[in-house]
Scaffold this motif. Structure first.
Motif, PDB file in Angstrom:
ATOM      1  N   THR A 385       0.833  -1.201   0.000  1.00  0.00           N
ATOM      2  CA  THR A 385       0.000   0.000   0.000  1.00  0.00           C
ATOM      3  C   THR A 385       0.868   1.252   0.000  1.00  0.00           C
ATOM      4  O   THR A 385       0.607   2.213  -0.744  1.00  0.00           O
ATOM      5  N   LYS A 388       2.449   1.824  -3.406  1.00  0.00           N
ATOM      6  CA  LYS A 388       1.457   2.316  -4.368  1.00  0.00           C
ATOM      7  C   LYS A 388       1.187   3.809  -4.168  1.00  0.00           C
ATOM      8  O   LYS A 388       1.206   4.596  -5.129  1.00  0.00           O
ATOM      9  N   GLU A 389       0.970   4.218  -2.926  1.00  0.00           N
ATOM     10  CA  GLU A 389       0.656   5.619  -2.661  1.00  0.00           C
ATOM     11  C   GLU A 389       1.887   6.508  -2.844  1.00  0.00           C
ATOM     12  O   GLU A 389       1.776   7.658  -3.266  1.00  0.00           O
ATOM     13  N   ASN A 391       4.231   6.074  -5.099  1.00  0.00           N
ATOM     14  CA  ASN A 391       4.361   6.315  -6.540  1.00  0.00           C
ATOM     15  C   ASN A 391       3.347   7.342  -7.031  1.00  0.00           C
ATOM     16  O   ASN A 391       3.658   8.180  -7.894  1.00  0.00           O
ATOM     17  N   LYS A 392       2.128   7.305  -6.486  1.00  0.00           N
ATOM     18  CA  LYS A 392       1.109   8.288  -6.872  1.00  0.00           C
ATOM     19  C   LYS A 392       1.534   9.707  -6.479  1.00  0.00           C
ATOM     20  O   LYS A 392       1.373  10.650  -7.246  1.00  0.00           O
TER      21      LYS A 392
END
Length: 577
Positions: A385, A388-389, A391-392
């Protein structure tokens, strides 16, 4: 404390006999007629080899049993095993000096479990052998806290002991706290005997210690520096170690590093002080005033918060603590990223290839300090998680970075875990890690601390914010969180007040304003709004309840490694026990 069970109308023979069996066994295999038991009271000890709390308590019960017998006091124990196999039963029973219900009599053991409503072990029921009257079902508590002093383990005896302790506290002196009828001295780590009378008129800190327990070792190292500083300042201050170690070698190993005094190893007073001061956690430092009265039940928190600077707050009066707080506030206001991450020649973090990245390259960015470890299941579950965040956020904000601060115990684990991360790290053996953990009071992992572009701390719980809001939580400031909350409130105006959902078909779910909660759908954190069933304590994120995104598979950390001693992993976090 639970109330004693009602008086039974049967003696020990009726209670312990089952079917054709009228005997108990010893670990030698000898059969003992139940009718031959003359001791009273009798303890029924429900326990099992597989149970760690049982294995911790059993030595204490053995010690109490043997001491009572050596004093000629009538007392018997009957082991009622909860083991799954006879081999485990035999191994466990081999060390017990009392009787047992034969392992082969599973029906008899189960009958006793049912009769006394045993819901957890270790469990010690103490009763009158002649009448079957149950004195207490709190035998574990009585023996743990009072040992032989609790005999014959009746509520009246315990009440008497509590009244004695109450009177002792009202008339407390340094001699009554530290001395016994046969010992009026303490010891130094050189083996000298120091009269307790030499501590009268001084401030005395009682430091509860356990050899090899990290938080205690870290605390005593800081306390030693404070101790020496106060001595230099001419303060009338002494520290006394109260060891919780079970063997003398462990005590000697830890005491050798301490510059103060100690109660001799194995002295019963150590156990008494645990109860007397209602010890709840470690480290603990009780402060006794010059008059022998207790000033603070625990000043360890103050020392952990302020570190070596805590010496300036001695003896921790309200006025002194206010001065310490002001100093800490000023220190926090002057915090910069450099003050956090630079120490002497250590002015860098490392990249994926081991390259050194100057801390100066991070100045002016929002930096998350990521406290984590490969051995920690919740950390492994959270990592995908976070990646993922991360990279965003990086796609839209170049002024953002994460620095991994590992609690792993070996280089291979560090390397393997770090290989899954697209950000930076401190080296595994870096001395700055201890400072950062202490500075931010890291008690559990995974943990994320957000440092803003000015070097000031903007959030000590960025993990929760990230779990709730995802990448939208950036830059983790209060202003941003307020903005996100207003946005949610506006969206909530268009949501239905009630709905039915396939994950909770029993009752209708009601839209409620909530604090932080865990969604029973996606099992992630939520905040502000929830579709909830109060009756069942069930919550759903609005996005889960309204079908805005499908429930994903939960990332479970594979239990390939056990947590190190002193940590407990539960509820998505591994905490120091």
């Amino acid at each position: 404390m639970a109330e004693a069970a009602p008086t039974t109308d049967a003696g020990i023979g009726t209670i312990l006999a089952a079917g054709d069996r009228d005997y108990l066994v010893r670990n030698s295999g000898e059969q003992v007629k139940i009718s031959s038991i003359e001791a009273s009271p009798v303890g029924l000890y429900f326990s099992a080899h597989w149970c760690p709390p049982c294995r911790r308590f059993t030595p204490k019960l053995i010690e109490t049993y043997k001491e009572l017998n050596s004093q000629g006091k009538s007392f018997e124990v009957v082991f009622v095993s909860g083991d799954q196999g006879e081999e485990a039963f035999n191994e466990y029973f081999a060390d017990m000096p009392w009787l047992a219900v034969p392992f082969s009599d599973s029906e008899g053991r189960e009958g006793l479990d049912s009769r006394f409503k045993v819901s957890g072990i270790p469990h010690l029921v103490i009763l009158d052998a002649k009448t079957g009257e149950v004195y207490t079902e709190d035998g574990v508590e009585y023996v743990s806290e009072y040992g032989v002093e609790a005999y014959p383990f009746t509520p009246d005896k315990i009440n008497e002991l509590k009244e004695q302790e109450k009177a002792a506290k009202e008339n407390q002196t340094i001699q009554s706290v530290l001395g016994t009828s046969t010992r009026d001295y303490l010891i130094s780590n050189k083996g000298d005997k120091i009269p307790i009378s030499e501590l009268e008129g001084k401030y005395v800190g009682l430091c509860f210690v356990v050899n090899g327990y990290g938080p205690v070792d870290e605390f005593t190292a800081v306390l030693a520096k404070i101790y020496e500083k106060l001595k230099e300042q001419g303060e009338k201050f002494e520290v006394v170690a109260v060891s919780l170690d079970r063997d003398e070698s462990s005590f000697n190993e830890s005491f050798a590093k301490m510059p103060w005094l100690a109660i001799p190893p194995g002295d019963k007073m150590c156990e008494k002080l645990v109860r007397y001061f209602e010890l709840r956690s470690l480290p603990t430092l009780v402060l006794i005033g010059p008059d022998g009265k207790t000033l603070h039940n625990n000043v360890a928190d103050i020392i952990e918060e302020h570190g070596f600077d805590a010496w300036e707050g001695f003896p921790f009066s309200a006025e002194k603590l206010e001065t310490l707080a002001e100093k800490a506030k000023a220190k926090a206001a002057s915090q910069t990223l450099e003050s956090l991450l630079i120490s002497g020649d250590l002015d860098f973090v490392i990249g994926k290839d081991g390259s050194k990245v100057p801390v100066s390259e991070l100045v002016g960015k929002t930096v998350l300090l990521y406290f984590s470890a490969k051995w920690c299941g919740p950390c492994r579950a959270f990592l995908p998680t976070l990646v993922k965040e991360y990279n965003k956020i990086k796609e839209k904000n170049s002024d953002f970075e994460i620095v991994f601060i590992s609690s792993d115990r070996d280089q291979s684990s560090f390397d393997e875990f770090f290989s899954e991360m697209p950000w930076l790290a401190l080296p595994l053996e870096d001395e700055r890690k201890a400072f950062l953990k202490k500075n931010f009071k890291i008690r559990g992992i995974p943990s994320l601390v957000a440092i803003g572009p000015t070097g000031q701390t903007v959030s000590r719980d960025a993990k929760a914010q990230l779990m709730i809001h995802g990448a939208d939580a950036f830059p983790f400031t209060e202003e941003r969180l307020d903005e996100l909350q207003k946005k949610l409130d506006e969206m909530a105006k268009g949501w239905p007040e009630k709905l039915k959902h396939e994950l909770h078909e029993e009752h209708e779910l009601v839209l409620l304003r909530r604090g932080t909660y865990r969604c029973d759908g996606c099992e992630e954190m939520g905040s502000t709004w929830s579709y909830r069933c109060d009756e069942c304590d069930f919550d759903l994120h609005p996005k889960c309840a309204l079908g805005e995104e499908k429930k994903g598979e939960k990332e479970e950390g594979k239990a390939t490694e056990e947590a190190p001693a002193g940590y407990v992993c539960e509820g998505g976090v591994c905490r120091k026990a």
